[in-house]
Design a protein around this motif. Structure first.
Motif, PDB file in Angstrom:
ATOM      1  N   SER A  46       0.947  -1.233  -0.121  1.00 50.85           N
ATOM      2  CA  SER A  46      -0.040   0.087   0.043  1.00 50.85           C
ATOM      3  C   SER A  46       0.976   1.255  -0.120  1.00 50.85           C
ATOM      4  O   SER A  46       1.779   1.357   0.720  1.00 50.85           O
ATOM      5  CB  SER A  46      -0.877  -0.020   1.360  1.00 50.85           C
ATOM      6  N   GLN A  47       0.567   2.294  -0.776  1.00 52.56           N
ATOM      7  CA  GLN A  47       1.263   3.586  -0.751  1.00 52.56           C
ATOM      8  C   GLN A  47       0.931   4.184   0.354  1.00 52.56           C
ATOM      9  O   GLN A  47       1.845   5.235   0.723  1.00 52.56           O
ATOM     10  CB  GLN A  47       1.116   4.104  -2.216  1.00 52.56           C
ATOM     11  N   GLU A  48       0.058   4.050   0.996  1.00 47.25           N
ATOM     12  CA  GLU A  48      -0.547   4.934   2.111  1.00 47.25           C
ATOM     13  C   GLU A  48      -0.143   3.981   3.411  1.00 47.25           C
ATOM     14  O   GLU A  48      -0.625   2.832   3.306  1.00 47.25           O
ATOM     15  CB  GLU A  48      -1.947   5.720   1.911  1.00 47.25           C
ATOM     16  N   ARG A  49       0.027   4.821   4.447  1.00 48.15           N
ATOM     17  CA  ARG A  49      -0.253   4.062   5.894  1.00 48.15           C
ATOM     18  C   ARG A  49      -1.875   3.640   6.309  1.00 48.15           C
ATOM     19  O   ARG A  49      -2.633   4.564   6.227  1.00 48.15           O
ATOM     20  CB  ARG A  49       0.313   4.954   7.023  1.00 48.15           C
ATOM     21  N   ARG A  59      -5.916  -2.051   9.921  1.00 47.93           N
ATOM     22  CA  ARG A  59      -6.381  -2.453   8.724  1.00 47.93           C
ATOM     23  C   ARG A  59      -5.524  -3.056   7.798  1.00 47.93           C
ATOM     24  O   ARG A  59      -5.812  -3.731   7.002  1.00 47.93           O
ATOM     25  CB  ARG A  59      -6.405  -0.884   8.116  1.00 47.93           C
ATOM     26  N   ALA A  60      -4.118  -3.067   8.087  1.00 51.10           N
ATOM     27  CA  ALA A  60      -3.140  -3.984   7.435  1.00 51.10           C
ATOM     28  C   ALA A  60      -3.309  -5.343   7.625  1.00 51.10           C
ATOM     29  O   ALA A  60      -3.316  -6.265   6.793  1.00 51.10           O
ATOM     30  CB  ALA A  60      -1.809  -3.459   7.661  1.00 51.10           C
ATOM     31  N   LEU A  61      -3.525  -5.532   8.778  1.00 55.43           N
ATOM     32  CA  LEU A  61      -3.972  -7.268   9.369  1.00 55.43           C
ATOM     33  C   LEU A  61      -5.170  -7.598   8.742  1.00 55.43           C
ATOM     34  O   LEU A  61      -5.168  -8.638   8.059  1.00 55.43           O
ATOM     35  CB  LEU A  61      -3.776  -7.363  10.830  1.00 55.43           C
ATOM     36  N   ASP A  62      -6.102  -6.853   8.756  1.00 58.10           N
ATOM     37  CA  ASP A  62      -7.428  -7.552   8.273  1.00 58.10           C
ATOM     38  C   ASP A  62      -7.197  -7.643   6.615  1.00 58.10           C
ATOM     39  O   ASP A  62      -7.858  -8.472   6.175  1.00 58.10           O
ATOM     40  CB  ASP A  62      -8.414  -5.973   8.301  1.00 58.10           C
ATOM     41  N   ARG A  63      -6.612  -6.549   6.088  1.00 60.98           N
ATOM     42  CA  ARG A  63      -6.460  -6.665   4.487  1.00 60.98           C
ATOM     43  C   ARG A  63      -5.696  -7.996   4.260  1.00 60.98           C
ATOM     44  O   ARG A  63      -5.891  -8.872   3.174  1.00 60.98           O
ATOM     45  CB  ARG A  63      -5.794  -5.405   3.950  1.00 60.98           C
ATOM     46  N   ALA A  64      -4.466  -8.286   4.984  1.00 65.02           N
ATOM     47  CA  ALA A  64      -3.718  -9.322   4.764  1.00 65.02           C
ATOM     48  C   ALA A  64      -4.447 -10.632   5.020  1.00 65.02           C
ATOM     49  O   ALA A  64      -4.407 -11.690   4.090  1.00 65.02           O
ATOM     50  CB  ALA A  64      -2.455  -9.311   5.597  1.00 65.02           C
ATOM     51  N   PHE A  65      -5.191 -10.869   6.184  1.00 68.95           N
ATOM     52  CA  PHE A  65      -5.999 -12.009   6.610  1.00 68.95           C
ATOM     53  C   PHE A  65      -7.075 -12.270   5.236  1.00 68.95           C
ATOM     54  O   PHE A  65      -7.454 -13.364   4.844  1.00 68.95           O
ATOM     55  CB  PHE A  65      -6.726 -11.873   7.693  1.00 68.95           C
TER      56      PHE A  65
END
Length: 173
Positions: free
Chosen positions: A5-8, A13-19
């Protein structure tokens, strides 16, 4: 698989997206600084194979072996106490970055978790318990890595407000 992702996004949210993008039947994560001794990895995965929906390492159980600065330990104990008191959790450490999940159980909870930052783990664990999922907490050996993105003042206020948000939400369930 590589996600970028280009944005933080925030930790949650990062874990949710990865899962959501993952394909395995057992999903998990560990803190990047490897603060939890990797000798516990087999136990983390085996807990799910043994039938638990969620497994989490704990720095707060009597058998845990932990080295961390006093101020971080004090703040963590206070946070976990409030989480147990106000949200009815039976766990002692909600923030240890050493967790695994049964895929279907986790995916059934993700849409309910609203936090997108540091409180994400806590909210997920509390919601799992309230939904009747089996959660295993086990002692780990853990060493403070020295570098952290945790800002005690900012994050204590932020996470404290999230405890109250979730408590208020549960009042109306």
């Amino acid at each position: 698989m590589h996600l970028h992702s280009q944005e933080r996004q925030g930790r949650g949210r990062a874990l949710d997206r990865a899962f959501r993008a993952s394909k395995g039947e057992i999903l998990g994560y560990i803190d990047v600084d490897l603060a939890t001794d990797m000798k516990h990895l087999k136990e983390l995965i085996q807990s799910i194979r043994d039938g638990y929906d969620v497994a989490t390492g704990s720095r707060m159980l009597p058998q845990s072996n932990v080295e961390r600065p006093f101020n971080r330990g004090f703040a963590s104990r206070g946070f976990n106490f409030l989480t147990r008191l106000m949200l009815g959790s039976r766990l002692y450490d909600h923030q240890c970055g050493f967790k695994s999940f049964k895929r279907d159980s986790l995916l059934g909870l993700l849409d309910k978790v609203k936090d997108t930052h540091w409180f994400w783990d806590t909210e997920l664990l509390v919601r799992a318990q309230r939904a009747g999922f089996s959660v295993r907490e086990f002692p780990v050996e853990w060493r403070h890595g020295g570098t952290t993105k945790v800002d005690l003042k900012r994050d204590v206020i932020g996470m404290g407000s999230q405890i109250f948000r979730l408590w208020y939400e549960f009042l109306w369930d």
